[in-house]
Design an enzyme around this catalytic site. Structure first.
Site, PDB file in Angstrom:
ATOM      1  N   HIS A   1       5.936  -5.359  12.280  1.00  0.00           N
ATOM      2  CA  HIS A   1       5.283  -4.044  12.216  1.00  0.00           C
ATOM      3  C   HIS A   1       4.933  -3.538  13.618  1.00  0.00           C
ATOM      4  O   HIS A   1       3.833  -3.060  13.875  1.00  0.00           O
ATOM      5  CB  HIS A   1       4.030  -4.100  11.330  1.00  0.00           C
ATOM      6  CG  HIS A   1       3.632  -2.754  10.799  1.00  0.00           C
ATOM      7  ND1 HIS A   1       2.734  -1.947  11.448  1.00  0.00           N
ATOM      8  CD2 HIS A   1       4.016  -2.071   9.696  1.00  0.00           C
ATOM      9  CE1 HIS A   1       2.562  -0.830  10.755  1.00  0.00           C
ATOM     10  NE2 HIS A   1       3.342  -0.877   9.691  1.00  0.00           N
TER      11      HIS A   1
ATOM     12  N   HIS B   1       1.355   3.872   1.943  1.00  0.00           N
ATOM     13  CA  HIS B   1       1.806   4.606   3.121  1.00  0.00           C
ATOM     14  C   HIS B   1       3.336   4.654   3.084  1.00  0.00           C
ATOM     15  O   HIS B   1       3.990   3.684   2.689  1.00  0.00           O
ATOM     16  CB  HIS B   1       1.310   3.945   4.403  1.00  0.00           C
ATOM     17  CG  HIS B   1      -0.104   4.317   4.739  1.00  0.00           C
ATOM     18  ND1 HIS B   1      -0.877   3.606   5.618  1.00  0.00           N
ATOM     19  CD2 HIS B   1      -0.882   5.352   4.325  1.00  0.00           C
ATOM     20  CE1 HIS B   1      -2.073   4.171   5.725  1.00  0.00           C
ATOM     21  NE2 HIS B   1      -2.096   5.228   4.945  1.00  0.00           N
TER      22      HIS B   1
ATOM     23  N   ASP C   1       5.829   4.374   5.073  1.00  0.00           N
ATOM     24  CA  ASP C   1       6.715   3.382   5.693  1.00  0.00           C
ATOM     25  C   ASP C   1       6.726   2.062   4.927  1.00  0.00           C
ATOM     26  O   ASP C   1       7.411   1.119   5.342  1.00  0.00           O
ATOM     27  CB  ASP C   1       6.346   3.158   7.164  1.00  0.00           C
ATOM     28  CG  ASP C   1       4.913   2.698   7.361  1.00  0.00           C
ATOM     29  OD1 ASP C   1       4.039   3.058   6.549  1.00  0.00           O
ATOM     30  OD2 ASP C   1       4.652   1.972   8.341  1.00  0.00           O
ATOM     31  N   HIS C   2       6.020   2.012   3.792  1.00  0.00           N
ATOM     32  CA  HIS C   2       6.018   0.801   2.970  1.00  0.00           C
ATOM     33  C   HIS C   2       6.500   1.038   1.544  1.00  0.00           C
ATOM     34  O   HIS C   2       6.730   0.065   0.828  1.00  0.00           O
ATOM     35  CB  HIS C   2       4.616   0.186   2.942  1.00  0.00           C
ATOM     36  CG  HIS C   2       4.214  -0.375   4.257  1.00  0.00           C
ATOM     37  ND1 HIS C   2       4.272  -1.732   4.550  1.00  0.00           N
ATOM     38  CD2 HIS C   2       3.789   0.226   5.394  1.00  0.00           C
ATOM     39  CE1 HIS C   2       3.870  -1.928   5.795  1.00  0.00           C
ATOM     40  NE2 HIS C   2       3.576  -0.750   6.327  1.00  0.00           N
TER      41      HIS C   2
ATOM     42  N   HIS D   1       0.845  -1.190   0.000  1.00  0.00           N
ATOM     43  CA  HIS D   1       0.000   0.000   0.000  1.00  0.00           C
ATOM     44  C   HIS D   1       0.881   1.242   0.000  1.00  0.00           C
ATOM     45  O   HIS D   1       2.105   1.154   0.160  1.00  0.00           O
ATOM     46  CB  HIS D   1      -0.960   0.004   1.197  1.00  0.00           C
ATOM     47  CG  HIS D   1      -0.314   0.053   2.539  1.00  0.00           C
ATOM     48  ND1 HIS D   1       0.482  -0.958   3.038  1.00  0.00           N
ATOM     49  CD2 HIS D   1      -0.350   1.009   3.524  1.00  0.00           C
ATOM     50  CE1 HIS D   1       0.905  -0.645   4.249  1.00  0.00           C
ATOM     51  NE2 HIS D   1       0.409   0.556   4.563  1.00  0.00           N
TER      52      HIS D   1
ATOM     53  N   ASP E   1      -0.317  -3.934   6.012  1.00  0.00           N
ATOM     54  CA  ASP E   1      -0.949  -3.670   7.299  1.00  0.00           C
ATOM     55  C   ASP E   1      -2.437  -4.048   7.202  1.00  0.00           C
ATOM     56  O   ASP E   1      -3.035  -3.898   6.145  1.00  0.00           O
ATOM     57  CB  ASP E   1      -0.862  -2.199   7.645  1.00  0.00           C
ATOM     58  CG  ASP E   1       0.579  -1.696   7.758  1.00  0.00           C
ATOM     59  OD1 ASP E   1       1.514  -2.435   7.465  1.00  0.00           O
ATOM     60  OD2 ASP E   1       0.770  -0.522   8.106  1.00  0.00           O
TER      61      ASP E   1
ATOM     62  N   HIS F   1      -7.308  -1.907   5.644  1.00  0.00           N
ATOM     63  CA  HIS F   1      -6.482  -0.845   6.235  1.00  0.00           C
ATOM     64  C   HIS F   1      -7.107   0.508   5.870  1.00  0.00           C
ATOM     65  O   HIS F   1      -8.163   0.565   5.249  1.00  0.00           O
ATOM     66  CB  HIS F   1      -5.052  -0.975   5.718  1.00  0.00           C
ATOM     67  CG  HIS F   1      -4.048  -0.181   6.482  1.00  0.00           C
ATOM     68  ND1 HIS F   1      -4.075  -0.035   7.844  1.00  0.00           N
ATOM     69  CD2 HIS F   1      -2.970   0.541   6.044  1.00  0.00           C
ATOM     70  CE1 HIS F   1      -3.062   0.723   8.230  1.00  0.00           C
ATOM     71  NE2 HIS F   1      -2.387   1.091   7.154  1.00  0.00           N
TER      72      HIS F   1
END
Length: 301
Positions: free
Chosen positions: A268, A62, A64-65, A60, A210, A140
């Site tokens: 995570h 976001h 941090d990914h 996805h 996530d 998510h």
């Protein structure tokens, strides 16, 4: 099957921890799964060859990914890469990456192929003669997929003693491994079962990060060898999991138990906790075979 954890902590990078990224070695492939900030540095620290990565899977959008992806692509260019690079991720990943390349006048000198995902149903996104990859739709705050990596059934294994007893020529070995019976010079037929052993059971790896607690995925990941499932919170912060659409260690364990997986790997983690061992302790109250991801850790299955 080997899993390299490059980063497995939630939110922002720290001096000793990194956001989500991992490399799965399976049937000769090196698949990069998610690409948080600092991924290329972690690849170097873990001595993983950049040139072996040809497929990148982004769960996805976001930061941090996937914030490490523009830098990694830029480095591939500087290293003189000429092989194709396939990127699988949510719609928008192509726009995000190509805009940065355009603004920096840094177009790649290798084919960059985007496979943008929009379906909320499971779909097959990659396959060859050794492995397949399916999406695992997750729950998510933005459109998110996990990924299910499955080995295909391999060749049968030669029973060398039996082959020698029948004095079968080596030219027939590949046909035997492909499952064929063999006709001898006298016309008699030797069954393939006499000449081979069953191949190893194909392995499967499910990556889920996530997501909020989502029992709907259980049927798809039933009996996988390894499940990586996010566990951002402990039970004491369960009230935050619904708000942020993340999972607790106990919820991840409940999924693992119902799906009857071989091993559960937690990751995570929120950085609010003093020790990640607390996640394992909570998860093991529900499911016994629990491992903890940590940056630089390697799992072999």
């Amino acid at each position: 099957m080997k899993l390299h954890i490059l980063g497995c902590y939630a939110a922002t990078p720290r001096t000793l921890t990194n956001p989500t990224s991992q490399v799965l070695e399976i049937k000769g492939h090196m698949f990069l799964i998610d690409c948080g900030e600092g991924t290329q540095v972690q690849l170097r620290k873990n001595k993983i060859k950049f040139s072996r990565i040809n497929h990148i899977f982004i769960s996805h959008l976001h930061g941090d990914h996937f914030f490490g992806l523009p830098g990694l692509i830029s480095t591939f260019r500087l290293l003189g890469r000429d092989k194709k690079m396939h990127i699988y991720g949510p719609k928008g990943v192509k726009e995000a990456i190509t805009l940065l390349l355009k603004l920096g006048d840094s177009w790649t000198n290798f084919p960059l192929i985007f496979h943008e995902l929009t379906s909320k149903e499971t779909e097959l996104i990659y396959k060859d003669d050794k492995v397949s990859v399916e999406t695992i739709p997750l729950n998510h705050r933005v459109y998110t997929n996990g990924f299910l990596f499955k080995e295909k059934l391999g060749e049968r294994k030669l029973n060398i003693e039996a082959v020698r007893n029948y004095k079968i020529d080596t030219s027939s070995f590949q046909n035997i491994k492909n499952g064929k019976d063999i006709t001898l010079e006298d016309g008699s037929v030797v069954s393939n079962i006499e000449l081979t052993f069953d191949p190893p059971k194909p392995k499967a790896y499910a990556y889920c990060s996530d997501t909020a607690y989502m029992p709907e995925i259980i049927s798809q990941i039933k009996a996988v060898d390894v499940l990586y499932h996010e566990s951002t919170f402990l039970d004491s912060e369960e009230h935050l999991s619904a708000k942020t659409k993340h999972a607790t260690a106990k919820e991840a364990a409940a999924i693992a138990k119902e799906a009857e997986v071989g091993t559960l790997i937690l990751g995570h983690y929120s950085t609010r906790y003093k020790s990640i061992e607390l996640f394992k302790e909570e998860a093991q109250t529900i499911f016994e075979n629990v491992e903890l991801a940590d940056d630089g850790k390697v799992f072999e299955f």
